[in-house]
Structure formats: C-alpha cells, structure tokens
Scaffold this active site. Structure first.
Site, mmCIF file in Angstrom:
data_model
loop_
_atom_site.group_PDB
_atom_site.id
_atom_site.type_symbol
_atom_site.label_atom_id
_atom_site.label_comp_id
_atom_site.label_asym_id
_atom_site.label_seq_id
_atom_site.Cartn_x
_atom_site.Cartn_y
_atom_site.Cartn_z
ATOM 1 C CE LYS A 30 51.296 2.535 -32.248
ATOM 2 N NZ LYS A 30 51.643 2.035 -31.097
ATOM 3 C CG ASN A 31 51.461 5.370 -28.917
ATOM 4 O OD1 ASN A 31 51.283 4.392 -29.266
ATOM 5 N ND2 ASN A 31 52.528 6.073 -28.794
ATOM 6 N NE ARG A 101 57.137 -2.012 -25.161
ATOM 7 C CZ ARG A 101 57.723 -2.440 -23.798
ATOM 8 N NH1 ARG A 101 58.302 -3.632 -23.850
ATOM 9 N NH2 ARG A 101 57.939 -1.945 -22.933
ATOM 10 C CB CYS A 125 58.917 -1.854 -32.433
ATOM 11 S SG CYS A 125 57.914 -1.033 -33.386
ATOM 12 N NE ARG A 130 59.748 -0.428 -26.742
ATOM 13 C CZ ARG A 130 58.944 -0.080 -27.680
ATOM 14 N NH1 ARG A 130 58.629 -0.694 -28.739
ATOM 15 N NH2 ARG A 130 57.735 0.839 -27.213
ATOM 16 N N PRO A 131 61.980 -3.930 -21.674
ATOM 17 C CG PRO A 131 63.436 -3.746 -19.552
ATOM 18 C CD PRO A 131 63.261 -3.229 -21.167
ATOM 19 C CB VAL A 132 57.190 -5.544 -18.957
ATOM 20 C CG1 VAL A 132 56.677 -5.038 -20.423
ATOM 21 C CG2 VAL A 132 57.436 -6.896 -18.706
ATOM 22 C CG ASP A 133 62.329 -3.737 -15.517
ATOM 23 O OD1 ASP A 133 61.892 -3.317 -16.820
ATOM 24 O OD2 ASP A 133 63.026 -3.141 -14.784
ATOM 25 C CB ILE A 337 63.380 6.927 -25.480
ATOM 26 C CG1 ILE A 337 63.178 8.407 -25.116
ATOM 27 C CG2 ILE A 337 62.242 6.297 -24.624
ATOM 28 C CD1 ILE A 337 63.064 8.829 -23.685
#
Ligand code: UD1
Length: 428
Positions: A30-31, A101, A125, A130-133, A337
C-alpha cells in the site's frame, strides 16, 4: 469508476484455535502503491502500474486522481493504466482526503506540474497529531506560496518550482516522497537532507527515474534531484508489502500451523527478522520467494524501539505486542514515531493481555491465553493485531470497525479462510 464504500457496522468474527495450513501470498505494498499512483500526475503520458493491491486506500487515491481529471483503466487483476492529459480540477476535496492522510501525496506533483494545487487538510488514522508542516515548509522553500484557508492547503507556484536545499528536521516518509515528486520537474537542483530511507521511497525514485527524472542518492539521507522539463510514461511493478509480510510471520508463529508465505521480501525485513530471531522465531526459505516460520517452544521476551527504516517499523508494533504477550518473561515496546499509537492496548487487555503503558513504553507481561470477546479495530495496523489475537483466542472474537483493516490488508479474510481460519463478516 471507483467507489469507496465503507460499512461502519461491519464486524469480523473469528473463531480462534483453528489449525492453519496453506499459502499466504504477500500483496503489493500500500505504502509504495500510493506514491506510485501520485507520481502518475507528473506526466501527460500513460503510466501502467502492476501488482496494485485491492484496498480501500488505493480506491480512495484512484478516486482522487479521477476527480482531478485522470483517466484510469483496469487492464487486468492488479494492473491499472493512468493518464492525466487534461486536468479538470486542481483541488483534492475534503471528502476524499479526510479518508486517507496519504492524499497529501498529490500536493507535490500537482503543484510541480500545474503550478497550483488545493488539498484539504488530511485525516486518516487517528494516531497522534500527524501534521504536514514539514511538507509545506519544504514546498515554500522551493518557491511555493502557501495559504491555509477554510480547511484547505492552497499552494501556488509562479511558473516552475525552484530547486532548493531542504533539510527535514524530522525524518518523514511521505514528506520525502512529496518533495522528491515536486523536485523532479522543478527548475534546478534540489537536495533533500535527512531524507527517509524506507524501501517505498527508494522504489518511488526508481519509478521516477524510469519516467526520465534525474535522481541520485535514494536510500541514503541525502537525495539530489536535478529538475527536468517533462517526464514520460512507464510501466512499474509495485513492490511487496513488508508490513503485511511481517504480520503474516507473527500470525504464523503464534498459530503454529503449516503456513507458507509467498513473496516474503527478505531484503526489506532484515531488522524485523533479527528481532524475530531474538524472540525465537525463524524465517526459513523453502522455495523461490517462499518461506516458512519455525519457532522455539518458549518464546523469549525482548525490548523493541520503533524507529525509522532500517530499524523496527512502527507499522509492526501492534502485531509484535500481540506476539510478546506469549513470551516467557516481560517485554517492553517503546513507540518513538507516533505519540498515540497504543490504542490497541486496552483492546488486547480485554482479550486477557497484561499490558501497562508508561509514557511512550508498553510493558508486556506474559499471559497463558487470550479469551475471545468484542474488540475494536482502532487504526489500520492495530486492526491486524486484533485479527492475530482473534486467531489464537479461545472462543469467538468480534472485531468492530474493520474498515480500518480493509484500508491496508488486501482480502485478509479470504486469504485466511483459504488456509483454514474460521472467519466471517457480519453487519452488526
Ligand atoms: C508513513 C507511512 C505510515 C508509517 C509512517 C512511519 C505511508 C503512506 N504511510 O506515514 O504507514 O506509519 O510513514 O513509518 O507511507 N511529522 C511531522 N510533520 C510533518 C510530517 C511528519 O511532525 O510534516 C511527524 C509525524 O507526526 C510523525 C513523524 O514525523 O511523528 C513521522 O511521520 P511520517 O514519516 O511523515 O509518516 P507518514 O509519511 O505520514
């Protein structure tokens, strides 16, 4: 063409204790498939992807691409062609992005090819903030102007993005992939420092190079990308899913049947295999691409720290925690993580586990058995831990919220039924 149907009331019912015998085949990752699909945005030519797993997350990504104008055709089982010649929208809508995400992966390629992209702030999830900064800072450094408005990331680039020196403060897998995809069509050279080493990142670089990109250093912490004007089509095969393979290894050791795992990607699982050996579980090659799992009667307790690749993956943490409940002594797993990735602990404890959380460490004390009850799949990988637990628990385990499982494990109930598990779906 694609539909993402989620039945929230669907539960998986597993009768534990059945002997498993047969072949479990590892699907495409998937990833890896998600960034592979996002990369098809970078060209107006046709790209063919093979070994694409049949998963909810893949359907969501396909829908997202269709919503911006891509033509997608299924050529055969697991084989899709992608072509985005005329974009009809530059916006990835909330309805799709909130489901997954990894939708953020379309931001880099859209911005790089079209100079504009709108992507809803992601969901997925609920394992921590879980930011995207880091993605956004890096794109800004490459000359993009970014605004967050009404829950959307709006990114503009005047003509082409500019090659730049990016230093990620933290190693980020999709961040590295996003910036790599942004950089392949940028003007000049981009250097990504502290890049992720995951096999899925390396595989994306391989695919982009087949499309004509100029990338060096993938698989190291310093990736150098010289931008090119345009990319071509290609055919690419999605690599095997190392997390599914590791899940199968644990499942096979605990159920102690005669399971053969096909397509086990040894090269991506060296550290995981070492941890398995420390526990007393051995991955034995039996044929080309096939392995069997052998175990010592008494499993040894171990301490595990989740870390970025090549060390222990957070995506196998919940499955190994289930395994360590049956070791001959106290084990510890520290999650480094994601800060909120112990939601499976109360569920495992409901089944009879004895796990205590102290800060970011779970202390796992041994138990003799699990006894079946109702549990919740709290996130994608936790749901795999519940399946493993259900297969060994005494009685009938009912796993609720299994849509999480369908996001990332291809036809898991079918694969397990084929080798003798008693497993069925029911709308509760
Ligand atoms: C990817 C994987 C996921 C896996 C994770 C860690 C995909 C589609 N998903 O997720 O299965 O669990 O790697 O191996 O490949 N972070 C920030 N700011 C950012 C980005 C990340 O603070 O802009 C933090 C995250 O909150 C987390 C850490 O960095 O604590 C690592 O996250 P990251 O590697 O980005 O995870 P994903 O790429 O989302």
């Amino acid at each position: 063409m694609f539909e993402v149907k989620v039945e929230l009331r669907e539960a998986l019912i597993i009768e534990g204790g059945n002997r498993l015998e047969g072949v479990l085949k590892v699907s495409g990752a998937k990833n890896a498939a998600l960034p592979n699909i996002a990369a098809t945005i970078l060209t107006e030519k046709e790209v063919i992807l093979e070994n694409v797993p049949d998963l909810l997350d893949i359907k969501t990504m396909n829908l997202l691409l269709e919503s911006i104008g891509a033509e997608i055709n299924q050529i055969d089982n697991g084989i899709f062609s992608y072509r985005l010649s005329n974009p009809k929208s530059f916006s990835a809508d909330y309805e799709l992005v909130s489901k997954m995400r990894a939708s953020i992966l379309v931001l880099g390629p859209m911005l790089s090819r079209f100079g504009y992209a709108e992507v809803a702030l992601p969901g997925g999830c609920s394992i921590g903030a879980r930011p995207v900064d880091l993605h956004l800072k890096a794109l800004e450094k490459m000359g993009a102007q970014i605004k967050i408005e009404h829950g959307y990331i709006k990114a503009y680039a005047q003509r082409r993005l500019k090659g730049s020196h990016i230093f990620f403060d933290k190693i980020t897998v999709t961040g590295t992939e996003n910036i790599m995809m942004a950089a392949v069509l940028a003007e000049g050279t981009t250097v990504i420092e502290n890049a992720a080493l995951e096999p899925e990142v390396v595989d994306l670089a391989i695919m982009l190079k087949k499309m004509g990109a100029d990338i060096q250093g993938e698989g190291t912490h310093r990736i150098v990308i010289n931008g090119v004007k345009q990319l071509n089509g290609t055919t690419h095969r999605v690599i095997p899913d190392r997390i599914e393979a590791g899940t199968f290894a644990v499942l096979s050791a605990l159920t102690d049947g005669k399971v053969i795992i096909e397509n086990y990607p040894f090269e991506y699982l060296e550290y995981v295999d070492k941890v398995l050996e420390d526990i007393g579980i051995y991955v034995i090659p039996v044929d080309k691409n096939k392995v069997m799992i052998k175990r010592e009667e008494k499993l040894r307790p171990v301490n595990i720290q989740t870390k970025e690749y090549p060390l222990f993956p957070t995506d196998l943490q919940a499955q190994f925690m289930t395994l360590l409940c049956f070791a001959d002594g106290v084990s510890e797993i520290t999650e480094n993580i994601f800060e909120n990735r112990f939601m499976h602990v109360p569920e495992l404890n409901r089944l009879g586990a004895n796990i205590e959380i102290v800060g970011k460490t779970a202390i796992i004390r041994p138990v003799e058995k699990f006894s079946a009850t109702d549990v919740k799949a709290t996130d994608l990988r936790a749901s795999a831990a519940m399946v493993i637990a259900g297969l060994i628990a005494e009685g009938e385990t009912r796993i609720h919220n299994i849509y999480h499982l369908d996001r990332g494990y291809e036809h898991i109930d079918q694969k397990l039924s084929n080798i003798g598990a008693k497993i069925r779906r029911e709308i509760i």
